[in-house]
Scaffold this motif. Sequence first.
Motif, PDB file in Angstrom:
ATOM      1  N   GLU B 253       0.823  -1.215   0.000  1.00  0.00           N
ATOM      2  CA  GLU B 253       0.000   0.000   0.000  1.00  0.00           C
ATOM      3  C   GLU B 253       0.853   1.260   0.000  1.00  0.00           C
ATOM      4  O   GLU B 253       1.823   1.376   0.742  1.00  0.00           O
ATOM      5  CB  GLU B 253      -0.924   0.006   1.224  1.00  0.00           C
ATOM      6  N   LEU B 254       0.438   2.211  -0.821  1.00  0.00           N
ATOM      7  CA  LEU B 254       1.142   3.480  -0.969  1.00  0.00           C
ATOM      8  C   LEU B 254       0.285   4.612  -0.401  1.00  0.00           C
ATOM      9  O   LEU B 254      -0.877   4.741  -0.771  1.00  0.00           O
ATOM     10  CB  LEU B 254       1.417   3.753  -2.444  1.00  0.00           C
ATOM     11  N   ARG B 255       0.844   5.397   0.495  1.00  0.00           N
ATOM     12  CA  ARG B 255       0.084   6.498   1.104  1.00  0.00           C
ATOM     13  C   ARG B 255       0.877   7.795   1.035  1.00  0.00           C
ATOM     14  O   ARG B 255       1.627   8.122   1.938  1.00  0.00           O
ATOM     15  CB  ARG B 255      -0.245   6.181   2.575  1.00  0.00           C
ATOM     16  N   PRO B 256       0.718   8.538  -0.066  1.00  0.00           N
ATOM     17  CA  PRO B 256       1.409   9.829  -0.160  1.00  0.00           C
ATOM     18  C   PRO B 256       0.815  10.842   0.812  1.00  0.00           C
ATOM     19  O   PRO B 256      -0.358  10.735   1.195  1.00  0.00           O
ATOM     20  CB  PRO B 256       1.154  10.254  -1.608  1.00  0.00           C
ATOM     21  N   ALA B 257       1.626  11.819   1.212  1.00  0.00           N
ATOM     22  CA  ALA B 257       1.119  12.908   2.040  1.00  0.00           C
ATOM     23  C   ALA B 257      -0.040  13.570   1.306  1.00  0.00           C
ATOM     24  O   ALA B 257      -0.005  13.725   0.093  1.00  0.00           O
ATOM     25  CB  ALA B 257       2.228  13.914   2.301  1.00  0.00           C
ATOM     26  N   HIS B 258      -1.086  13.946   2.059  1.00  0.00           N
ATOM     27  CA  HIS B 258      -2.236  14.592   1.426  1.00  0.00           C
ATOM     28  C   HIS B 258      -1.941  16.043   1.066  1.00  0.00           C
ATOM     29  O   HIS B 258      -2.510  16.587   0.136  1.00  0.00           O
ATOM     30  CB  HIS B 258      -3.455  14.538   2.362  1.00  0.00           C
ATOM     31  N   ASP B 259      -1.088  16.688   1.848  1.00  0.00           N
ATOM     32  CA  ASP B 259      -0.732  18.082   1.598  1.00  0.00           C
ATOM     33  C   ASP B 259       0.037  18.153   0.279  1.00  0.00           C
ATOM     34  O   ASP B 259       1.118  17.583   0.157  1.00  0.00           O
ATOM     35  CB  ASP B 259       0.128  18.601   2.750  1.00  0.00           C
ATOM     36  N   PRO B 260      -0.541  18.852  -0.731  1.00  0.00           N
ATOM     37  CA  PRO B 260       0.102  18.828  -2.053  1.00  0.00           C
ATOM     38  C   PRO B 260       1.453  19.531  -2.099  1.00  0.00           C
ATOM     39  O   PRO B 260       2.169  19.411  -3.092  1.00  0.00           O
ATOM     40  CB  PRO B 260      -0.918  19.518  -2.963  1.00  0.00           C
ATOM     41  N   ARG B 261       1.817  20.258  -1.061  1.00  0.00           N
ATOM     42  CA  ARG B 261       3.148  20.876  -1.068  1.00  0.00           C
ATOM     43  C   ARG B 261       4.220  19.890  -0.643  1.00  0.00           C
ATOM     44  O   ARG B 261       5.399  20.133  -0.783  1.00  0.00           O
ATOM     45  CB  ARG B 261       3.180  22.090  -0.130  1.00  0.00           C
ATOM     46  N   GLU B 263       6.148  16.181  -0.698  1.00  0.00           N
ATOM     47  CA  GLU B 263       6.439  15.202  -1.739  1.00  0.00           C
ATOM     48  C   GLU B 263       7.086  13.970  -1.101  1.00  0.00           C
ATOM     49  O   GLU B 263       8.199  13.589  -1.438  1.00  0.00           O
ATOM     50  CB  GLU B 263       7.346  15.811  -2.800  1.00  0.00           C
ATOM     51  N   TYR B 264       6.379  13.393  -0.141  1.00  0.00           N
ATOM     52  CA  TYR B 264       6.822  12.139   0.443  1.00  0.00           C
ATOM     53  C   TYR B 264       5.599  11.267   0.668  1.00  0.00           C
ATOM     54  O   TYR B 264       4.462  11.738   0.565  1.00  0.00           O
ATOM     55  CB  TYR B 264       7.581  12.365   1.760  1.00  0.00           C
ATOM     56  N   GLY B 265       5.848  10.013   0.966  1.00  0.00           N
ATOM     57  CA  GLY B 265       4.738   9.119   1.242  1.00  0.00           C
ATOM     58  C   GLY B 265       5.267   7.840   1.863  1.00  0.00           C
ATOM     59  O   GLY B 265       6.484   7.643   1.957  1.00  0.00           O
ATOM     60  N   PHE B 266       4.341   7.001   2.283  1.00  0.00           N
ATOM     61  CA  PHE B 266       4.722   5.774   2.989  1.00  0.00           C
ATOM     62  C   PHE B 266       4.323   4.538   2.188  1.00  0.00           C
ATOM     63  O   PHE B 266       3.300   4.532   1.515  1.00  0.00           O
ATOM     64  CB  PHE B 266       4.051   5.715   4.359  1.00  0.00           C
ATOM     65  N   VAL B 267       5.138   3.512   2.292  1.00  0.00           N
ATOM     66  CA  VAL B 267       4.798   2.237   1.669  1.00  0.00           C
ATOM     67  C   VAL B 267       5.090   1.131   2.683  1.00  0.00           C
ATOM     68  O   VAL B 267       6.128   1.153   3.366  1.00  0.00           O
ATOM     69  CB  VAL B 267       5.576   2.023   0.351  1.00  0.00           C
ATOM     70  N   GLY B 268       4.157   0.193   2.797  1.00  0.00           N
ATOM     71  CA  GLY B 268       4.339  -0.925   3.716  1.00  0.00           C
ATOM     72  C   GLY B 268       4.902  -2.132   2.980  1.00  0.00           C
ATOM     73  O   GLY B 268       4.486  -2.423   1.860  1.00  0.00           O
ATOM     74  N   SER B 279       8.056  -3.997   7.419  1.00  0.00           N
ATOM     75  CA  SER B 279       8.635  -2.659   7.516  1.00  0.00           C
ATOM     76  C   SER B 279       7.776  -1.633   6.802  1.00  0.00           C
ATOM     77  O   SER B 279       6.934  -1.958   5.964  1.00  0.00           O
ATOM     78  CB  SER B 279      10.056  -2.651   6.940  1.00  0.00           C
ATOM     79  N   VAL B 280       8.000  -0.376   7.174  1.00  0.00           N
ATOM     80  CA  VAL B 280       7.365   0.743   6.500  1.00  0.00           C
ATOM     81  C   VAL B 280       8.482   1.675   6.038  1.00  0.00           C
ATOM     82  O   VAL B 280       9.433   1.920   6.783  1.00  0.00           O
ATOM     83  CB  VAL B 280       6.388   1.495   7.434  1.00  0.00           C
ATOM     84  N   TRP B 281       8.371   2.135   4.819  1.00  0.00           N
ATOM     85  CA  TRP B 281       9.397   2.968   4.214  1.00  0.00           C
ATOM     86  C   TRP B 281       8.781   4.304   3.828  1.00  0.00           C
ATOM     87  O   TRP B 281       7.574   4.403   3.618  1.00  0.00           O
ATOM     88  CB  TRP B 281       9.967   2.296   2.958  1.00  0.00           C
ATOM     89  N   VAL B 282       9.625   5.310   3.718  1.00  0.00           N
ATOM     90  CA  VAL B 282       9.143   6.597   3.232  1.00  0.00           C
ATOM     91  C   VAL B 282       9.895   6.940   1.950  1.00  0.00           C
ATOM     92  O   VAL B 282      11.099   6.733   1.852  1.00  0.00           O
ATOM     93  CB  VAL B 282       9.291   7.691   4.328  1.00  0.00           C
ATOM     94  N   TRP B 283       9.112   7.359   0.932  1.00  0.00           N
ATOM     95  CA  TRP B 283       9.779   7.851  -0.281  1.00  0.00           C
ATOM     96  C   TRP B 283       9.820   9.372  -0.205  1.00  0.00           C
ATOM     97  O   TRP B 283       8.947  10.003   0.378  1.00  0.00           O
ATOM     98  CB  TRP B 283       9.088   7.362  -1.547  1.00  0.00           C
ATOM     99  N   HIS B 284      10.862   9.916  -0.764  1.00  0.00           N
ATOM    100  CA  HIS B 284      11.059  11.361  -0.700  1.00  0.00           C
ATOM    101  C   HIS B 284      11.970  11.781  -1.827  1.00  0.00           C
ATOM    102  O   HIS B 284      12.731  10.973  -2.359  1.00  0.00           O
ATOM    103  CB  HIS B 284      11.657  11.755   0.653  1.00  0.00           C
ATOM    104  N   ILE B 325      -1.628   0.014   5.233  1.00  0.00           N
ATOM    105  CA  ILE B 325      -1.297   1.174   6.050  1.00  0.00           C
ATOM    106  C   ILE B 325      -2.227   2.288   5.612  1.00  0.00           C
ATOM    107  O   ILE B 325      -2.787   2.249   4.517  1.00  0.00           O
ATOM    108  CB  ILE B 325       0.183   1.617   5.891  1.00  0.00           C
ATOM    109  N   ASP B 326      -2.434   3.276   6.473  1.00  0.00           N
ATOM    110  CA  ASP B 326      -3.304   4.394   6.095  1.00  0.00           C
ATOM    111  C   ASP B 326      -2.830   5.641   6.829  1.00  0.00           C
ATOM    112  O   ASP B 326      -2.449   5.571   8.004  1.00  0.00           O
ATOM    113  CB  ASP B 326      -4.765   4.067   6.442  1.00  0.00           C
ATOM    114  N   LEU B 327      -2.875   6.755   6.118  1.00  0.00           N
ATOM    115  CA  LEU B 327      -2.362   8.023   6.650  1.00  0.00           C
ATOM    116  C   LEU B 327      -3.526   8.984   6.852  1.00  0.00           C
ATOM    117  O   LEU B 327      -4.338   9.182   5.940  1.00  0.00           O
ATOM    118  CB  LEU B 327      -1.351   8.603   5.648  1.00  0.00           C
TER     119      LEU B 327
END
Lengths: 212, 467
Positions: B253-261, B263-268, B279-284, B325-327
């Motif tokens: 599951e991919l959960r990008p930040a909702h705030d459009p400014r 540019e990161y998100g989480f993946v389980g 594990s949970v990872w953050v892309w940035h 996962i859910d943000l």
Amino acid sequence: MTAGQLAALAALGAFHGLNPAMGWLFAVARGMQEGSRTVLLRSLPPIAAGHLASVAIVAAVVSATRSAVAGNVVAITGGVLLVGFGLWRLLSERHFRWAGMRLSRAQLAGWSFLMSSAHGAGLMLLPVLATTPMATGPHMAHTMAAAPGGALQGLLAAGVHTVAMFAVMGGCAVLVYEFVGLNVLRRAWFNVDKLWAGVLVAAGALTIALTA
Amino acid sequence: MTRWTPDPTFYASPRDAVRAPAEQLAYVAAFDRAAEKPDAIAVVDTDPASGAYGTVVGWTDLPHTGDELHHFGWNACSSALCPSAPHPHVERRYLIVPGLRSSRIYVLDTKDDPRNPRLVKEIPAEDLATKAGYSRPHTIHCGPDGIYVSALGGGSTEGPGGIAILDHTTFEVRGAWENDRGDQYFAYDFWWHLTRDVLVSSEWGTPSMIEDGINPELLVGRKYGHSIHFWDLAKRTLVQTVDLGDQYQMPLELRPAHDPRKEYGFVGVVTSVEDLSASVWVWHRDNGEFKVTKVIDIPAEPADAADLPPALQPFGAVPPLVTDIDLSVDDRFLYVSCWGTGELKQFDVSDPFHPRETGSIRLGGVTGRVPHPSAPDERLAGGPQMVEISRDGKRVYVTNSLYGSWDDQFYPHGVGAWMAKIDVDTENGGMTLDERFFPHGDEFRGLRVHQTRLQGGDASSDSYCFP
């Protein structure tokens, strides 16, 4: 052009400027994304330029045709057919697929051109254009040589229209960005597309009534 | 039909969406593992003032069997306000419901009777295969320019999986989304950073790798997906692929930040083959390139082989199996479901690189079998799996089935069916189970329950173009 016709062109420009879909909302989004009013303001001229191009093409074609060809009905029918074809081509894909948010200023102008064309912005000027007295002397009415003069008159009309559109669009963008906030969209973003269709029909009817 | 003013469930920004009214109903995908009865959308009352609160109040059976309903989504959402392709006067009223096993896609209308959605269209598997070249439709997102559907398999082949586009208005399959997919082959989830023109996609496996359950040979051979793909959303081309390392099997599951400014998100990641941890990872974005960094590690829990299903006996441990996962809409809390150990974890991710665990709830689990407080004698199977968060972040809903064949492997005595609701302390973090809300067992008529969608939108349905 009479004062009344200029006022009508300006009013239509204001109407286009008010529509969030015609560009001011995009300018606000760009400004908010970067947290910069300058970015917002710099987005406005390309949007206005794209709108101008869209409207000017229709206006010039209609005016030039009217100058060159005898009989208003022929001119109007031709113009309507031409633009109708373009509209159908654009609307048949519904939301056009070029949907990026990070556009250069040239791309932004292109976006605005497509948006205005897809909504038939130029068509709306038809009643005004079709009733404007020809900018031609009595000795050269309805000849091919009169076409450039007619086209110039069309461009003038598009220019007046776009100046009004630009002013209203800029006002809306700054007002929403600085003071009102985007929540106003939830109540105030009236379905202009629906209204638009009605206005286009009315414009067509009016044109025929005024020129027939 | 279009509206005169924007759909009231659309919000320009996540800041506004957080103030949305509480949901009255939840839609839950329910499927019959035996493929004898039709799958259904169950409708659950989520209004605490209602006499039917926490019970199934509506039900829509589908016309076929064997669909295996999994994820589903709305036809339109807040992305309709995006200025590049605005269409704010469409209605959020249709649920787009794919069958993961049958490859059919259903369209249900929730408007006239929200408690009993009405089937209005059925897209046959052949349409998806011939027009887009895909099968096994999975995740639905309402995009600014169409409805995006990820699919795990090719039309008549194993792969590549990818994304198909449905028309906003007619729901016809318009085609494959990709212009240039590079070497991308596996597909699973996708989402985007709309204002950055970035689409992110993750990897599971092709149909033959998943439909009969986890294949231990493939897993140990590190053959499932282990990469994240970054695409140009406007040009529809693959720009960059980041390999997490082949021990990290199945980033889902991919959960990008909702705030459009942002540019990161989480993946389980479901599991590491080295120690069965999740594990949970953050892309940035880092100097123009995307990087993916591990920020949460959840270890496997040792267990007696006697308590374990055959699939896990050789390992003597229960893997957490992070499968959803859910943000929250304010980008503050990340919920991580550990379906193997039966735990829902809450992390404060205000600093995405340093998550802080702020809460944990245990329900079910392979060995724990923790009961719900409202039915303390019922040992639960399954675990918190699909997570959905209300727009204001105060309520979290979980259901317990993962995927038919996996349910059978990890919970061979039956996974059952249950749904729980958790109240959140949005100030300090922390979670409490709502004892009044526990639809389970026969209420779901023998079907297993998977994804939940909340009426009016939720934390994983809408995306925003304004901060």
